[in-house]
Structure formats: C-alpha cells, structure tokens
Design a protein around this motif. Structure first.
Motif, PDB file in Angstrom:
ATOM      1  N   GLY A 172      39.918  41.431  73.749  1.00 56.91           N
ATOM      2  CA  GLY A 172      38.633  41.145  74.369  1.00 56.91           C
ATOM      3  C   GLY A 172      38.187  39.709  74.236  1.00 56.91           C
ATOM      4  N   THR A 173      37.150  39.380  74.974  1.00 52.67           N
ATOM      5  CA  THR A 173      36.496  38.072  74.934  1.00 52.67           C
ATOM      6  C   THR A 173      35.147  38.223  74.248  1.00 52.67           C
ATOM      7  N   TYR A 212      30.488  40.873  74.225  1.00 51.18           N
ATOM      8  CA  TYR A 212      31.943  40.839  74.356  1.00 51.18           C
ATOM      9  C   TYR A 212      32.352  41.654  75.575  1.00 51.18           C
ATOM     10  N   CYS A 213      33.536  41.330  76.079  1.00 53.78           N
ATOM     11  CA  CYS A 213      34.153  42.113  77.146  1.00 53.78           C
ATOM     12  C   CYS A 213      35.474  42.621  76.599  1.00 53.78           C
ATOM     13  N   ILE A 214      35.649  43.929  76.581  1.00 56.06           N
ATOM     14  CA  ILE A 214      36.841  44.530  76.004  1.00 56.06           C
ATOM     15  C   ILE A 214      37.738  45.052  77.124  1.00 56.06           C
ATOM     16  N   TYR A 227      41.986  51.210  61.382  1.00 56.22           N
ATOM     17  CA  TYR A 227      42.098  49.757  61.488  1.00 56.22           C
ATOM     18  C   TYR A 227      43.079  49.410  62.599  1.00 56.22           C
ATOM     19  N   ILE A 228      42.576  48.737  63.634  1.00 57.53           N
ATOM     20  CA  ILE A 228      43.393  48.378  64.791  1.00 57.53           C
ATOM     21  C   ILE A 228      43.999  46.991  64.617  1.00 57.53           C
ATOM     22  N   GLY A 229      43.254  46.078  64.023  1.00 62.21           N
ATOM     23  CA  GLY A 229      43.728  44.702  63.873  1.00 62.21           C
ATOM     24  C   GLY A 229      43.315  43.825  65.037  1.00 62.21           C
ATOM     25  N   SER A 230      42.437  44.338  65.871  1.00 61.53           N
ATOM     26  CA  SER A 230      41.810  43.569  66.952  1.00 61.53           C
ATOM     27  C   SER A 230      40.318  43.680  66.713  1.00 61.53           C
ATOM     28  N   LEU A 231      39.671  42.587  66.326  1.00 62.09           N
ATOM     29  CA  LEU A 231      38.268  42.627  65.906  1.00 62.09           C
ATOM     30  C   LEU A 231      37.382  43.299  66.946  1.00 62.09           C
ATOM     31  N   VAL A 232      37.541  42.903  68.198  1.00 61.01           N
ATOM     32  CA  VAL A 232      36.660  43.435  69.233  1.00 61.01           C
ATOM     33  C   VAL A 232      36.851  44.948  69.386  1.00 61.01           C
ATOM     34  N   ALA A 233      38.088  45.431  69.221  1.00 57.56           N
ATOM     35  CA  ALA A 233      38.352  46.864  69.330  1.00 57.56           C
ATOM     36  C   ALA A 233      37.807  47.613  68.121  1.00 57.56           C
ATOM     37  N   PRO A 275      28.054  36.308  67.252  1.00 59.98           N
ATOM     38  CA  PRO A 275      27.767  37.139  68.417  1.00 59.98           C
ATOM     39  C   PRO A 275      27.810  38.632  68.125  1.00 59.98           C
ATOM     40  N   LEU A 276      28.777  39.082  67.314  1.00 62.91           N
ATOM     41  CA  LEU A 276      28.840  40.505  66.997  1.00 62.91           C
ATOM     42  C   LEU A 276      27.677  40.918  66.098  1.00 62.91           C
ATOM     43  N   ALA A 277      27.221  40.006  65.245  1.00 68.05           N
ATOM     44  CA  ALA A 277      26.062  40.299  64.394  1.00 68.05           C
ATOM     45  C   ALA A 277      24.806  40.470  65.236  1.00 68.05           C
TER      46      ALA A 277
END
Length: 338
Positions: free
Chosen positions: A128-129, A161-163, A243-249, A285-287
């Motif tokens: 994602g972005t 974000y855009c996933i 745990y995926i290892g992709s922060l946005v996911a 941004p995620l916060a």
C-alpha cells in the motif's frame, strides 16, 4: 440508496466545514488519481516488467523494487503538477522534493511512503501507499523549508493509506472521522464502503515479528508474554498471533478487527536503535487514522502524534491499535522505566 464516490464525499464534508478549502479537496483528488494508476500496475505486475529489483539502493539502504520506483515516480510526477503543494518528501528520496520551476505551488506539504510492504510483491501479499498532508508554516513568498516538513503529527490536516490487494481500498481522514472507499473497477471510482470506521475497544489479536525476540529488551519480552500467557492477560486465553510483514496490511487488519500492532526498538542494527518505521511517512499518518477511529498510537510511552521530529527520515518505535491493548503495553513499559 445511491452510492457515494470519494469526490462527492469530500465535497459534502467541505460544505459542512466552514474553514475547509477546495484546494485540499483538489490535492486529495490528485492523490486518488495516482492511487488508481498504481493500483492498475499492481494488478498486472506479474504480466509486465515491473517486478524485481532495479539494482539501486534507496536512502534507507534497501534495494529498490521496480514497482517501488514506478509508484514513487507516479506520485512525484502527478503531485508536482497539482498546483497545491510547496514541497514533498518520500521514503525513497533522501531530501526534500521541490516543485519544479514553472509549475504553480500552494500551501500544503505531502509526505508519503510510495509502496509499503514491497518485499512482499512477488508473494502477492497486500501492499500500500501511506500519505500525510501538512499545511506549510513558512512564508508563502519563499521556498518551502525543512521546518515545513518537520512538524508534529498533531499538525496533519489529512492522512491515510491506499491498500492494494484482492480489492483496492482507500482509508483516510481529514480530521473528522475515518472513512473507507473501495475501488470499483467497473466504473473506475472509489465508492464509500466503510463509513465512519471505529476500531474495536479491545481485540483478540497481537501482531509483532517474534523472530526478533532475542534482540528485544525485557519490557518488550514481557509485553509479548502477556499476550501469549492466559494466566497473565485478562482475556483468559492466548491472543491470536498475526503478522504479515507489510505495515499497511497489518494495520488495516488491526483497524477492522481490533487488537494491537507493535514494531518496537531492538538491538539488531546499531544504525536503527529506534526500530525500522519512519515517523513522518509511516507512524504519523497511521497514528492520525487510528486516533480518529478512537484508537491509540504510542512509541511505547508517549503519544506518536506529539513526537517532535528532528530529521526527515527519523525512525520511531510504534505501538498502535485498540485502546485496551495499547494501554496495557504502555503500563508494562512504564513499569520498566520508559
């Protein structure tokens, strides 16, 4: 009931907010067009020559994937011409990205991670972005200054974000709640699919890379043991580990289902004592998104949105998710002197 697309939703919010300005809506619309272009390339990445490494190393010392480079170029090209930015910053670029001479500028600053989770591209895992929008503080008569980018997260005017995965979804906030929009490929529009998102007060999932256990301090080890030990936690059974290892996911799942995501500091790399995640392009941004959905985000002790930035690519530990779990973690860290 007629479906609402993201542009209509932005215009409705603008009318409800007397101080809102159309230039922010225009900025977001240009971002949305960039996401559509990136989504198109992600969906056919296995069919065209955009997978694999470029052979270059980015400012973080990581090999750059071709799709990373494409996403970065799309965002820089489109947003430089939007006429509403005075500067940008990307995880992939070492310094400020200035607006080219001859193009109109504006009062906003855009900071972004063009393609988070890119190490998972070949495995077809969600990527994602992530983006953050700030209003410039310096005089509009001159060039943007570094201080315009080094603002606390509380100063953000929009973030999200855009996933990209089985569907493409945009999740964002302009400071009055969080809304999710899913891209309908048949009409080429992001349609409102998740209005007024709220993270559950508590969850049943914890997310952390336990492969790094030996590099953690005692506080972090106690935190993870609390989630795993049914006699220690108040759930009465172990939390599920995801745990995926992709922060946005990982964050997107946490936002929808509740629970907690952690990326603590560790001793793996002496060059990264604060951990891996970037304050300005990822944590802030995620916060903002999680707080607008009634969740919490800390560095283990302090609120992420109040961390004072000192450099463009500053790293920070991140503990983010449902209020119940984040407070538990904060209390354990506090006991250890954080």
């Amino acid at each position: 009931m007629p479906e609402i697309n993201v542009t209509e939703h932005l215009l409705l919010n603008q009318k409800r907010t007397p101080m809102a300005r159309g230039r922010l809506t225009h900025l977001l619309n240009q971002l949305i067009l960039s996401f559509k272009i990136i989504s198109r390339e992600v969906s056919k990445a296995g069919l065209v020559d955009v997978l694999g490494f470029t052979g270059e190393i980015n400012v973080q010392g990581e090999e750059v994937k071709k799709l990373d480079e494409f996403s970065n170029d799309v965002l820089i090209h489109r947003m430089s011409r939007a006429g509403v930015l005075c500067a940008m910053a990307s995880e992939e670029n070492e310094s400020i990205i200035e607006i080219p001479k001859g193009f109109p500028t504006g009062d906003y600053v855009l900071i972004f991670d063009p393609l988070d989770g890119s190490s998972n591209i070949e495995a077809n895992i969600n990527i994602g972005t992530i983006f953050s929008i700030l209003r410039r503080k310096s005089s509009a008569d001159g060039d943007c200054e570094m201080s315009d980018l080094l603002q606390q997260g509380v100063e953000q005017v929009a973030a999200g974000y855009c996933i990209y995965g089985s569907s493409t979804m945009l999740v964002m906030t302009t400071g009055s709640g969080v809304h999710g929009f899913t891209l309908d490929p048949s009409v080429g529009e992001f349609l409102l699919s998740h209005p007024d998102l709220k993270i559950p007060e508590r969850g049943k999932i914890y997310s952390i890379n336990e492969g790094y256990t030996s590099y953690w301090d005692d506080a972090t080890k106690e935190v993870v043991n609390w989630f795993k030990d049914p006699s220690a936690n108040d759930l009465g059974k172990p939390y599920s580990s995801r745990y995926i290892g992709s922060l946005v996911a990982d964050f997107h799942r946490t936002l929808l289902y509740g629970g907690i995501f952690l990326y603590p500091s560790d001793r793996r790399d002496p060059k990264k004592p604060k951990g891996k995640l970037r304050l300005l392009s990822e944590a802030n941004p995620l916060a903002m998104v999680v707080e607008q959905s009634w969740g919490l985000a800390t560095d283990g002790a302090d609120r992420i949105l109040e961390v004072e930035p000192s450099e463009l690519h500053q790293r920070v530990p991140l503990v983010i998710g449902s209020p119940h779990e984040v407070e538990i973690v904060r209390n354990i860290y506090k006991k250890h002197g954080y």
